[in-house]
Design an enzyme around this catalytic site. Structure first.
Site, PDB file in Angstrom:
ATOM      1  N   CYS A   2       0.847  -1.175   0.000  1.00 15.54           N
ATOM      2  CA  CYS A   2       0.000   0.000   0.000  1.00 15.54           C
ATOM      3  C   CYS A   2       0.884   1.226   0.000  1.00 15.54           C
ATOM      4  CB  CYS A   2      -0.861   0.016   1.251  1.00 15.54           C
ATOM      5  SG  CYS A   2      -1.699  -1.551   1.541  1.00 15.54           S
ATOM      6  N   ARG A  27       1.816   1.474  -5.900  1.00 11.75           N
ATOM      7  CA  ARG A  27       1.966   0.531  -4.792  1.00 11.75           C
ATOM      8  C   ARG A  27       0.681  -0.231  -4.504  1.00 11.75           C
ATOM      9  NH1 ARG A  27       6.461   1.370  -1.851  1.00 11.75           N
ATOM     10  NH2 ARG A  27       5.574   0.277  -0.094  1.00 11.75           N
ATOM     11  N   TRP A  72      -3.803  -2.029  -1.679  1.00 14.88           N
ATOM     12  CA  TRP A  72      -3.889  -3.199  -2.549  1.00 14.88           C
ATOM     13  C   TRP A  72      -4.231  -4.333  -1.603  1.00 14.88           C
ATOM     14  CZ3 TRP A  72      -0.976  -7.777  -3.745  1.00 14.88           C
ATOM     15  CH2 TRP A  72      -1.229  -8.305  -5.007  1.00 14.88           C
ATOM     16  N   ASN A  98       0.737  -0.099   6.127  1.00 15.31           N
ATOM     17  CA  ASN A  98       1.243  -0.900   5.020  1.00 15.31           C
ATOM     18  C   ASN A  98       1.977  -2.083   5.640  1.00 15.31           C
ATOM     19  OD1 ASN A  98       2.291  -1.840   2.611  1.00 15.31           O
ATOM     20  ND2 ASN A  98       3.993  -0.384   2.596  1.00 15.31           N
ATOM     21  N   GLY A  99       1.695  -3.299   5.184  1.00 21.87           N
ATOM     22  CA  GLY A  99       2.360  -4.484   5.735  1.00 21.87           C
ATOM     23  C   GLY A  99       1.325  -5.490   6.221  1.00 21.87           C
ATOM     24  N   GLU A 479      10.777 -12.924 -20.779  1.00 21.68           N
ATOM     25  CA  GLU A 479      10.465 -11.551 -20.390  1.00 21.68           C
ATOM     26  C   GLU A 479       9.391 -10.954 -21.321  1.00 21.68           C
ATOM     27  OE1 GLU A 479      10.663  -9.778 -18.000  1.00 21.68           O
ATOM     28  OE2 GLU A 479      10.477  -7.725 -18.684  1.00 21.68           O
ATOM     29  N   LYS A 483       5.628  -9.666 -20.171  1.00 22.93           N
ATOM     30  CA  LYS A 483       5.177  -8.289 -20.398  1.00 22.93           C
ATOM     31  C   LYS A 483       3.853  -8.290 -21.140  1.00 22.93           C
ATOM     32  CE  LYS A 483       7.354  -6.536 -18.609  1.00 22.93           C
ATOM     33  NZ  LYS A 483       8.435  -6.295 -17.696  1.00 22.93           N
ATOM     34  N   GLU A 486       0.999  -9.468 -18.772  1.00 22.76           N
ATOM     35  CA  GLU A 486       0.807  -8.549 -17.657  1.00 22.76           C
ATOM     36  C   GLU A 486       0.037  -7.293 -18.059  1.00 22.76           C
ATOM     37  OE1 GLU A 486       4.582  -6.955 -16.444  1.00 22.76           O
ATOM     38  OE2 GLU A 486       3.868  -6.459 -14.457  1.00 22.76           O
ATOM     39  N   HIS A 502       8.067 -31.009 -28.261  1.00 28.36           N
ATOM     40  CA  HIS A 502       7.794 -31.973 -27.185  1.00 28.36           C
ATOM     41  C   HIS A 502       6.438 -31.717 -26.536  1.00 28.36           C
ATOM     42  CE1 HIS A 502      11.755 -33.700 -27.609  1.00 28.36           C
ATOM     43  NE2 HIS A 502      12.229 -32.465 -27.655  1.00 28.36           N
ATOM     44  N   LYS A 600       3.032  -2.432  -8.113  1.00 27.63           N
ATOM     45  CA  LYS A 600       4.429  -2.226  -8.488  1.00 27.63           C
ATOM     46  C   LYS A 600       5.375  -2.886  -7.499  1.00 27.63           C
ATOM     47  CE  LYS A 600       7.791  -0.370 -10.820  1.00 27.63           C
ATOM     48  NZ  LYS A 600       8.122  -1.085 -12.069  1.00 27.63           N
TER      49      LYS A 600
HETATM   50  O1  M6R Z   1      10.859  -4.654  -7.449  1.00 26.65           O
HETATM   51  P1  M6R Z   1      11.258  -6.013  -7.969  1.00 26.65           P
HETATM   52  O2  M6R Z   1      12.232  -5.903  -9.097  1.00 26.65           O
HETATM   53  O3  M6R Z   1      11.748  -6.929  -6.899  1.00 26.65           O
HETATM   54  O4  M6R Z   1       9.933  -6.633  -8.540  1.00 26.65           O
HETATM   55  C1  M6R Z   1       9.907  -7.962  -9.002  1.00 26.65           C
HETATM   56  C2  M6R Z   1       8.661  -8.259  -9.790  1.00 26.65           C
HETATM   57  O5  M6R Z   1       7.528  -8.087  -8.994  1.00 26.65           O
HETATM   58  C3  M6R Z   1       8.542  -7.359 -11.029  1.00 26.65           C
HETATM   59  O6  M6R Z   1       9.668  -7.445 -11.849  1.00 26.65           O
HETATM   60  C4  M6R Z   1       7.292  -7.755 -11.851  1.00 26.65           C
HETATM   61  O7  M6R Z   1       7.458  -9.030 -12.402  1.00 26.65           O
HETATM   62  C5  M6R Z   1       7.045  -6.702 -12.933  1.00 26.65           C
HETATM   63  N1  M6R Z   1       5.745  -6.132 -12.737  1.00 26.65           N
HETATM   64  C6  M6R Z   1       7.097  -7.232 -14.307  1.00 26.65           C
HETATM   65  O8  M6R Z   1       6.923  -6.222 -15.253  1.00 26.65           O
END
Ligand code: M6R
Length: 605
Positions: A2, A27, A72, A98-99, A479, A483, A486, A502, A600
């Site tokens: 959060c 966040r 969140w 937060n936490g 990757e 992306k 996501e 396979h 994030k």
């Molecule tokens: O802050 P971090 O690099 O530790 O975050 C890791 C993942 O949560 C982050 O890379 C996530 O996979 C991204 N949203 C991907 O775009």
């Protein structure tokens, strides 16, 4: 996970708090709320986006002290009742959190026996009720009395009706920053929320409590003793965290990659190719004593780590493993004094990665953190740190953090090679290649954007997509697929190209889009055969390659890249995949910077 903000000063608090929350929406953004003081505490809160809170906040009186929160959900669905701030039975205390308070069930059961009533399903609501019980007339003292009762992690901002000229903030395992203005003071989970007002900040340490009044800020330790807190001057400016004319942060951050790479490389590599890391204290002797490397991270940072394995193991011959942080601790990994544990995290706050790092420290491994955020928990706890100089990354989808992480790993491998006196020729070439990367990335962005934009528009018809490649191309495929799913919500699979036959080849039929990564010369012939296999089953193949002539009859279209040493090709090859995800999401009218269900910074396991 959060975002928390707080304000005390001479201006109306609510608009300042809302502006701050907008900077922290990355966040978490499923609900939000505010409390301001004006002859008592007034609270507004709501499920949904911040625009709803903004409408509701118009009803608030013009108080000049307040706290705010963007959430969140972890405990309890996103709803008005579960939104923060939470209050006690008397409405005298307002708390944002937060936490996770791990022992909240026991605390609630205990508080209920003494007549406390709870309005939400959250763990956070126990805090104001505890304050109500323990109230001494002094807010900081009461908060310090409550802390030993809480198990878990928290950043808290608190206000009390009986102490209208004071806010209290405290942290344990969750970030919290105090902003110092002229006659006004701020609380925030992260620096971007403060930059419009001040660049002078105190980054609170675990267990520290800040008491904010209009006269100043006092920092106390757990025992209530005053602490001489260090004031840090932030060099990022507010404009750096704005969109700078781009429609979304993600697109802005994709285009910032050449500058981010230039900054990262310039920070660690001098004109003669000498490499040094000021915050990493591993001596050449330490590096020579490393028997094994473990690279641990989540999501995009994990994908970046795959380049580390290639350079350290395949080239330098040091046994290296990659682990997802969420799996690492639970597989009882072999770690010891001769292990170098490299943890990678843009935010430096990812709970699983932090836990992996702490496990490594506990077991005596040498630990090196690669992170983008100075002052983050990871940066503070790791004995050795290399910062990616990507600047603030706001979009949930990680882009410039990934390429700067790749650059740092390549620099680190050059540095280790130097210390071990191994493979000098290879790494000299790598260093020369690294110098070219920012300019080549600029060229790739300019050259491929129009084509990829078109492909993104066409992708509104896609239901599934495959990303295939071998070796480092497979790493980029992973990757690229992450992306695309996501941001655009298109189902995307990354497959090692040789593995297709396979099983997954059964899914390839007429018209299925396949992104074929073909940048690794040693594997090219085999990758081209795999691309042909897919095409023969009806796939529409878009190849990303620096060898368009060799792919001409195997692929339907080629996105052409310039030449670099093979190990650096991921730095360029990923760019078209980032742009594809962006334009696919934009074409679908989706909220690119804030994809559904994601945040994030993932500060819970
Ligand atoms: O802050 P971090 O690099 O530790 O975050 C890791 C993942 O949560 C982050 O890379 C996530 O996979 C991204 N949203 C991907 O775009």
């Amino acid at each position: 996970m959060c975002g928390i903000v707080g304000y005390i000063g001479g201006r109306a608090a609510a608009p300042i708090l809302i502006e701050g929350l907008k900077r922290l929406e990355y966040r978490g953004y499923d609900s939000s709320g505010l409390a301001v003081y004006h002859s008592g505490i007034h609270i507004v809160k709501t499920a949904g986006r911040l625009s709803r809170l903004e409408e509701k906040a118009a009803q608030l009186p013009p108080g000049t002290a307040g706290i705010g929160h963007t959430r969140w959900a972890t405990h309890g669905e996103p709803s008005d009742a579960n939104s923060h701030p939470h209050t006690d039975c008397t409405g005298q205390f307002a708390v944002v959190h937060n936490g996770i308070i791990e022992n909240y069930r026991e605390l609630i059961a205990d508080l209920k026996t003494r007549g406390h009533r709870f309005d939400s399903e959250t763990d956070s609501e126990v805090v104001p009720h505890l304050l109500e019980e323990l109230w001494t007339g002094d807010l900081a003292e009461t908060v310090l009395k409550a802390l030993p009762r809480l198990k878990g992690s928290y950043a808290l901002a608190v206000m009390a009706g009986a102490r209208p000229d004071e806010l209290v903030a405290v942290r344990q395992d969750n970030p919290l920053v105090i902003g110092l203005g002229a006659g006004e003071y701020f609380i925030a989970s992260d620096i971007p929320a403060l930059l419009a007002h001040t660049r002078k900040v105190i980054i609170l340490e675990d267990g520290q409590l800040a008491r904010l009044t209009r006269e100043g800020v006092a920092v106390l330790d757990r025992t209530g003793r005053a602490v001489d807190a260090r004031v840090t001057e932030i060099s990022w400016d507010a404009e750096a965290v704005e969109k700078g004319g781009y429609p979304h942060y993600m697109l802005k951050e994709i285009f910032e990659q050449p500058a981010a790479l230039r900054n990262t490389l310039g920070r660690y590599m001098d004109r003669d190719g000498g490499i040094s890391f000021p915050d990493c204290r591993l001596s050449p002797g330490d590096l020579a004593g490393i028997g094994k490397i473990s690279i641990v991270a989540c999501g995009t940072a994990y994908h970046a780590g795959l380049l580390g394995k290639h350079l350290f193991e395949s080239v330098l011959r040091i046994p290296t493993e990659n682990d997802l942080a969420s799996e690492f601790r639970y597989r009882n990994p072999i770690l010891g004094p001769d292990t170098l544990l490299i943890v990678i995290s843009q935010s430096g706050e990812t709970a699983d990665t932090l836990a992996a790092m702490r496990e490594g420290l506990r077991r005596g491994a040498r630990v090196l953190a690669v992170t983008n955020v100075a002052g983050s928990t990871m940066a503070r706890e790791a004995p050795n740190v290399i910062y990616t100089a990507a600047g603030p990354e706001i979009a949930v989808a990680s882009t410039k953090a990934y390429t700067t992480q790749l650059a740092v790993l390549a620099l680190l491998a050059c540095h280790v090679a130097q210390a071990l006196g191994r493979e000098q020729e290879y790494f000299d070439e790598l260093r020369r290649g690294l110098r070219q990367v920012p300019q080549l990335a600029e060229g790739v962005l300019a050259a491929v954007e129009p084509r990829v934009q078109e492909l993104g528009r066409a992708s509104t018809e896609w239901r599934n997509a495959f990303f295939i490649g071998r070796g480092l191309d497979w790493a980029v495929a992973q990757e690229g697929a992450l992306k695309l799913k996501e941001i655009s919500y298109i189902h995307a699979e990354a497959y090692s190209a040789g593995e297709l036959k396979h099983g997954a080849l059964a899914l390839i039929e007429e018209g299925v889009p396949v992104i074929g990564l073909a940048t690794q010369p040693e594997l090219l012939e085999k990758t081209v055969s795999n691309i042909r296999e897919a095409k023969a089953r009806g796939a529409v193949v878009h190849a990303i390659t620096q060898f368009p002539l060799l792919l001409a009859d195997a692929a339907d279209a080629c996105i052409e890249l310039p030449q670099l040493p093979a190990a650096l090709m991921p730095l360029l090859a990923v760019i078209p995949t980032q742009l594809l995800a962006y334009y696919a999401a934009a074409a679908r009218g989706l909220d690119v910077d804030k994809p559904r269900n994601l945040a994030k910074s993932v500060t819970v396991e």
